[in-house]
Design an enzyme around this catalytic site. Structure first.
Site, PDB file in Angstrom:
ATOM      1  N   ASP A 128       0.829  -1.207   0.000  1.00 32.29           N
ATOM      2  CA  ASP A 128       0.000   0.000   0.000  1.00 32.29           C
ATOM      3  C   ASP A 128       0.866   1.260   0.000  1.00 32.29           C
ATOM      4  O   ASP A 128       0.663   2.169   0.824  1.00 32.29           O
ATOM      5  CB  ASP A 128      -0.935   0.016   1.233  1.00 32.29           C
ATOM      6  CG  ASP A 128      -1.742  -1.258   1.381  1.00 32.29           C
ATOM      7  OD1 ASP A 128      -2.067  -1.871   0.358  1.00 32.29           O
ATOM      8  OD2 ASP A 128      -2.045  -1.636   2.534  1.00 32.29           O
ATOM      9  N   GLU A 158     -11.365   0.252  -3.679  1.00 34.53           N
ATOM     10  CA  GLU A 158     -10.673   0.703  -2.455  1.00 34.53           C
ATOM     11  C   GLU A 158      -9.482   1.556  -2.856  1.00 34.53           C
ATOM     12  O   GLU A 158      -9.262   1.830  -4.037  1.00 34.53           O
ATOM     13  CB  GLU A 158     -10.218  -0.515  -1.629  1.00 34.53           C
ATOM     14  CG  GLU A 158      -9.269  -1.427  -2.384  1.00 34.53           C
ATOM     15  CD  GLU A 158      -8.982  -2.746  -1.670  1.00 34.53           C
ATOM     16  OE1 GLU A 158      -9.606  -3.036  -0.639  1.00 34.53           O
ATOM     17  OE2 GLU A 158      -8.111  -3.498  -2.168  1.00 34.53           O
TER      18      GLU A 158
HETATM   19  C1  6LW Z   1      -5.727  -2.158   2.063  1.00 36.78           C
HETATM   20  C2  6LW Z   1      -6.428  -2.234   0.803  1.00 36.78           C
HETATM   21  C3  6LW Z   1      -5.606  -3.234   0.178  1.00 36.78           C
HETATM   22  O1  6LW Z   1      -6.287  -1.405   3.059  1.00 36.78           O
HETATM   23  O2  6LW Z   1      -5.341  -4.171   1.095  1.00 36.78           O
HETATM   24  O3  6LW Z   1      -4.315  -3.909  -1.570  1.00 36.78           O
HETATM   25  C4  6LW Z   1      -5.698  -3.623   2.336  1.00 36.78           C
HETATM   26  N1  6LW Z   1      -5.132  -3.133  -0.990  1.00 36.78           N
HETATM   27  O4  6LW Z   1      -6.458  -1.091   0.038  1.00 36.78           O
HETATM   28  C5  6LW Z   1      -4.688  -3.998   3.334  1.00 36.78           C
HETATM   29  O5  6LW Z   1      -3.407  -3.657   2.846  1.00 36.78           O
END
Ligand code: 6LW
Length: 505
Positions: free
Chosen positions: A36, A197
């Site tokens: 991230d 996300e």
């Molecule tokens: C993070 C989300 C994700 O919050 O995995 O790969 C989660 N993306 O955006 C945990 O790293």
């Protein structure tokens, strides 16, 4: 999506029997459990932070001037008042956003443990001190972004769990007080793939760009983008989304997604993103967690295009010798269950004293660092003080292996899910001092690597056991983290004189 035949050829190839071999192609710029990534620029200096989950101190911070070579300069959440240690496997600190605004550094992230939620910390100097956290109430979710409109209004944009705004949500906030200035609104739900996300907002070329991750952080992971003339929307997705993914390809770097863009001083753009390097037979196992990679970004027809061949990161040598002579622990040292201060308190020149008492979770505190390479070795030279000492390779509390030593014997121990057992042991002839060894070697099996546990005593080096490294991989354990090497006094005290980590050549 930019995957050339050339980049495939340069990377690892599918070997005989479906096993993935170690690649020499696309390399991470920050290897080992650094997911991230979030990046900002202040003048000619770039700063980059990553998620840290249960490890304390949290949010490692790196500095670079060329985007390719990065130095670890600290951890942003380094006080229990900012982050209570001991969050539990893959809990704690999720994806942050780092920004430089108004001569200050701003970090917003989520502590998914301790009932805390989104929090903002700031600093005039990225090496700290960082402020006490300001929490934002009433916005359940993860992956907050922070951005300022041209009139100075601050917007937080996040991945919302709230049924009323499920998807990417946004609200204006007072970032100094953590108070919402309006009711959150749904900004975008992505293209229809799972788990929209990781939102980040950028103002470029007269548009606000909303870059998100979709598809889940596993092999289907990807980057999608939408744009609007106004930071508050309405956002319109690119017709050719997702704009970046390695899903369903044989590329040796998989799970790519969760990107953050930065504009260089010369006006060009670049992106950092997470990826994994799975190895072994299907479903392919990654062991160092999700790592940070770099791409160039071009703008074509008003949309960002990732160019993975823009920069050439070379494999790093992450070797180090830790002799504990400095009065401050190097920022590579973290702990899943205690504040490393607990260990520093016992420190004397040229050694560190570990005590079974140092704990936050009813278990002996572990002092740890991330493994960074595909093949490596580590040794720890320890003097026992009537207790039992452990050198462990840890994925989480239920997936690890270790070399344990007390006055008379040394044992190789393995924990895979509910099963924990000694797999080999030897009597010890060591005058109270012994060197414990763990190696990750190229696999003789069809796993990602072979783990070799051994020790050095008066009789020289001896292997205790070796086994398929898949049992200490994310595909077996689940979760968001990668391997660390950890040291613990299981009972009593132990004094560690030297730790040597070597990238295998
Ligand atoms: C993070 C989300 C994700 O919050 O995995 O790969 C989660 N993306 O955006 C945990 O790293």
């Amino acid at each position: 999506m930019t995957i050339s035949a050339d980049s495939l050829d340069k990377g690892s190839q599918q070997a005989e029997g479906g096993a993935l071999a170690i690649g020499t192609g696309l390399q991470p710029v920050i290897a080992g459990f650094h997911p991230d990534p979030t990046i900002c620029r202040a003048g000619d200096d770039y700063y980059l932070a990553t998620s840290s989950f249960e490890y304390f101190p949290g949010v490692p911070l790196f500095h670079s001037r060329d985007l390719v070579t990065w130095e670890l300069i600290g951890n942003i959440l380094d006080r229990p008042s900012q982050l209570p240690p001991g969050a539990g496997d893959s809990r704690g600190i999720f994806a942050p956003t780092l920004r430089y605004h108004d001569n200050r550094f701003w970090l917003i992230t989520t502590d998914v443990s301790h009932g805390r939620g989104h929090m903002i910390v700031t600093a005039a100097d990225p090496t700290g001190p960082w402020s006490e956290p300001v929490f934002i109430d009433g916005v359940p979710g993860i992956d907050p972004d922070i951005a300022w409109d041209s009139d100075g209004t601050c917007y937080v944009t996040w991945c919302s769990n709230d049924p009323a705004t499920k998807g990417i949500a946004q609200a204006a906030v007072d970032p100094d007080k953590g108070v919402l200035l309006e009711t959150p609104r749904l900004l975008w739900t992505g293209t229809g793939l799972a788990w929209p996300e990781a939102p980040h907002l950028y103002h470029a070329r007269g548009w606000w760009y909303l870059v998100i991750a979709e598809g889940g952080t596993e092999r289907g992971h990807c980057v999608s983008v939408a744009r609007s003339r106004d930071i508050t929307g309405p956002f319109e997705g690119a017709g050719h989304n997702p704009i970046f993914s390695h899903r369903s390809t044989r590329h040796p770097v998989q799970n790519v997604g969760h990107a953050d863009l930065v504009q260089r001083p010369d006006g060009e753009w670049a992106a950092v993103y997470l990826g994994t390097r799975p190895r072994g037979v299907t479903p392919h196992f990654h062991v160092n967690g999700r790592e940070t990679f770099l791409a160039g970004v071009d703008w074509t027809d008003g949309w960002p295009v990732f160019d993975e061949s823009r920069f050439s990161a070379r494999p790093y040598d992450h070797s180090f010798v830790e002799d504990f002579r400095s009065s401050r622990l190097h920022p590579r040292w973290v702990s899943p269950n205690a504040a490393p201060d607990a260990f520093r308190a016992h420190e004397s020149s040229g050694a560190i004293r570990l005590s079974a008492d140092a704990s936050e979770r009813g278990e002996p505190g572990m002092l740890a660092f991330r493994t960074r390479d595909q093949t490596w070795s580590v040794t720890a030279k320890v003097a026992l003080d009537g207790g039992t000492f452990r050198l462990a390779l840890r994925l989480d509390t239920r997936h690890w292996c270790s070399v344990d030593v007390d006055r008379d014997s040394v044992r190789a121990r393995l924990r895979i899910g509910p099963v924990e057992t000694d797999v080999a042991s030897a009597e010890l002839d060591a005058d109270g001092s012994v060197t414990l060894c763990i190696e990750a070697r190229e696999p003789l099996t069809d796993g990602p690597d072979d783990i070799v546990l051994g020790f050095v005593s008066n009789d020289g080096y001896r292997t205790l056991t070796s086994f398929d490294g898949r049992y200490v991989s994310t595909e077996v354990a689940g979760g968001f983290t990668g391997r660390v090497i950890g040291m613990q006094a299981l009972t009593g005290n132990a004094t560690v004189h030297e730790v040597v980590y070597a990238t295998a050549k």
